[in-house]
Design a protein around this motif. Structure first.
Motif, short mmCIF file in Angstrom:
data_model
loop_
_atom_site.label_atom_id
_atom_site.label_comp_id
_atom_site.label_asym_id
_atom_site.label_seq_id
_atom_site.Cartn_x
_atom_site.Cartn_y
_atom_site.Cartn_z
N ARG A 16 0.84 -1.21 0.00
CA ARG A 16 0.00 0.00 0.00
C ARG A 16 0.87 1.25 0.00
O ARG A 16 0.60 2.21 -0.73
N LEU A 17 1.93 1.25 0.80
CA LEU A 17 2.86 2.39 0.84
C LEU A 17 3.52 2.61 -0.51
O LEU A 17 3.67 3.75 -0.97
N SER A 18 3.88 1.50 -1.17
CA SER A 18 4.51 1.60 -2.48
C SER A 18 3.58 2.27 -3.49
O SER A 18 4.00 3.13 -4.27
N ARG A 19 2.30 1.89 -3.44
CA ARG A 19 1.32 2.49 -4.37
C ARG A 19 1.07 3.96 -4.03
O ARG A 19 1.06 4.81 -4.92
N GLU A 20 0.86 4.24 -2.75
CA GLU A 20 0.49 5.61 -2.35
C GLU A 20 1.61 6.61 -2.58
O GLU A 20 1.36 7.75 -2.98
N GLU A 21 2.87 6.20 -2.33
CA GLU A 21 3.98 7.13 -2.45
C GLU A 21 4.79 6.92 -3.73
O GLU A 21 5.79 7.60 -3.95
N ARG A 22 4.33 5.97 -4.55
CA ARG A 22 4.96 5.71 -5.85
C ARG A 22 6.47 5.46 -5.70
O ARG A 22 7.29 6.08 -6.39
N ILE A 23 6.79 4.58 -4.80
CA ILE A 23 8.18 4.18 -4.60
C ILE A 23 8.30 2.69 -4.86
O ILE A 23 7.31 1.96 -4.79
N PRO A 24 9.51 2.22 -5.19
CA PRO A 24 9.68 0.77 -5.44
C PRO A 24 9.29 -0.04 -4.20
O PRO A 24 9.44 0.43 -3.06
N LEU A 25 8.80 -1.25 -4.44
CA LEU A 25 8.35 -2.08 -3.33
C LEU A 25 9.46 -2.36 -2.33
O LEU A 25 9.23 -2.36 -1.12
N HIS A 26 10.69 -2.57 -2.83
CA HIS A 26 11.77 -2.89 -1.89
C HIS A 26 12.05 -1.72 -0.94
O HIS A 26 12.39 -1.93 0.23
N GLN A 27 11.86 -0.48 -1.42
CA GLN A 27 12.03 0.68 -0.54
C GLN A 27 10.91 0.74 0.49
O GLN A 27 11.15 1.05 1.67
N ALA A 28 9.69 0.42 0.04
CA ALA A 28 8.56 0.42 0.97
C ALA A 28 8.74 -0.67 2.04
O ALA A 28 8.45 -0.45 3.22
N LEU A 29 9.23 -1.83 1.63
CA LEU A 29 9.49 -2.91 2.59
C LEU A 29 10.52 -2.47 3.63
O LEU A 29 10.36 -2.72 4.83
N ASP A 30 11.57 -1.77 3.18
CA ASP A 30 12.61 -1.31 4.11
C ASP A 30 12.04 -0.29 5.11
O ASP A 30 12.39 -0.30 6.29
N ARG A 31 11.13 0.56 4.63
CA ARG A 31 10.55 1.55 5.53
C ARG A 31 9.65 0.90 6.57
O ARG A 31 9.65 1.28 7.75
N VAL A 32 8.89 -0.09 6.15
CA VAL A 32 8.05 -0.82 7.11
C VAL A 32 8.93 -1.55 8.12
O VAL A 32 8.65 -1.56 9.32
N ALA A 33 10.02 -2.15 7.63
CA ALA A 33 10.94 -2.86 8.52
C ALA A 33 11.54 -1.89 9.54
O ALA A 33 11.70 -2.23 10.73
N ALA A 34 11.88 -0.69 9.08
CA ALA A 34 12.45 0.32 10.00
C ALA A 34 11.46 0.64 11.11
O ALA A 34 11.85 0.84 12.27
N GLY A 35 10.18 0.68 10.77
CA GLY A 35 9.16 0.94 11.78
C GLY A 35 9.04 -0.18 12.80
O GLY A 35 8.50 0.02 13.89
#
Length: 233
Positions: A16-35
């Motif tokens: 969902r983050l990848s779609r909403e912020e138009r970033i690659p999925l691997h970047q979105a996964l890293d951001r979720v992991a950071a959280g």
């Protein structure tokens, strides 16, 4: 470290983050992991892999097995199947994915989600997304596959989606005989019927497998069902 939600929910959050912020999925996964307190998704995935039931399931498998892995969408059946392929490759065996659903990029994203990279396995992984996938196609493609190869078919109910293909029952019988003859392990990802009610039982079972066409489920030697982090063998 306890996660704030099951891993499949975290992956959904990342998509969902990848779609909403138009970033690659691997970047979105890293951001979720950071959280969740991890430096990267690969570290979170490594923690999951260490406690994943895929290793235990793989240890139960034997050449000639037909395995069904069933779950509703978003509950981890594809990732569990890919984890089994990773376990096979760790053991020096080949892993093969036949899919009528995913592109090569999709598959790489899903390997990343479990902290794996097929490029690290020295050419042991093969991917095939031909529209012609059927039992006969799979048999031809695996004509030289060595014994012990673990094959994932994504997914069961699509094998007879083309009218020119044999009935699903005939195709599974063909693949069962082929697996036994060649010593292969075939893992079929399966849909679960929408009538499944998690309020009545925590995991689906054999009675919840979606069967638009007749199929004798006793042809499968092992089954695994998943729902909301629950697993039933």
């Amino acid at each position: 470290m306890k996660l704030s939600a099951p891993v499949h929910h975290l992956k959904r959050r990342a998509r969902r983050l990848s779609r909403e912020e138009r970033i690659p999925l691997h970047q979105a996964l890293d951001r979720v992991a950071a959280g969740e307190g991890f430096g990267a998704w690969s570290l979170l995935a490594a923690r999951r892999t260490a406690t994943s039931p895929a290793g235990g399931l793989f240890a139960r498998l034997a050449p000639g097995d037909l395995v069904l892995i069933g779950a509703r969408p978003g509950h981890g059946k594809t990732l569990m199947s890919l984890e089994l392929a990773v376990e096979a490759m760790k053991a020096g065996r080949r892993g093969v994915l036949f899919t009528l659903e995913y592109t090569a990029r999709d598959v790489i994203d899903r390997f990343r989600a479990i902290g794996a990279d097929p490029a690290h396995f020295g050419g042991l992984f093969d991917f095939d997304d031909s529209d012609a996938i059927s039992a006969d196609y799979i048999v031809g493609a695996l004509a030289t596959a060595p014994p012990g190869t673990l094959v994932v078919v994504d997914y069961l109910q699509l094998l007879d989606h083309r009218r020119e293909n044999p009935p699903l029952m005939a195709q599974i019988r063909t693949l069962k005989a082929f697996a036994a003859d060649r010593g292969l392990i075939l893992v079929f990802i399966s849909q679960i019927d929408r009538s499944y009610d998690p309020a009545k039982k925590p995991c689906p079972d054999i009675g919840d497998v979606r069967l638009p066409n007749p199929l004798d489920l006793s042809l499968f030697s092992k089954m695994c069902f998943l729902h909301a982090g629950q697993i039933r063998f």
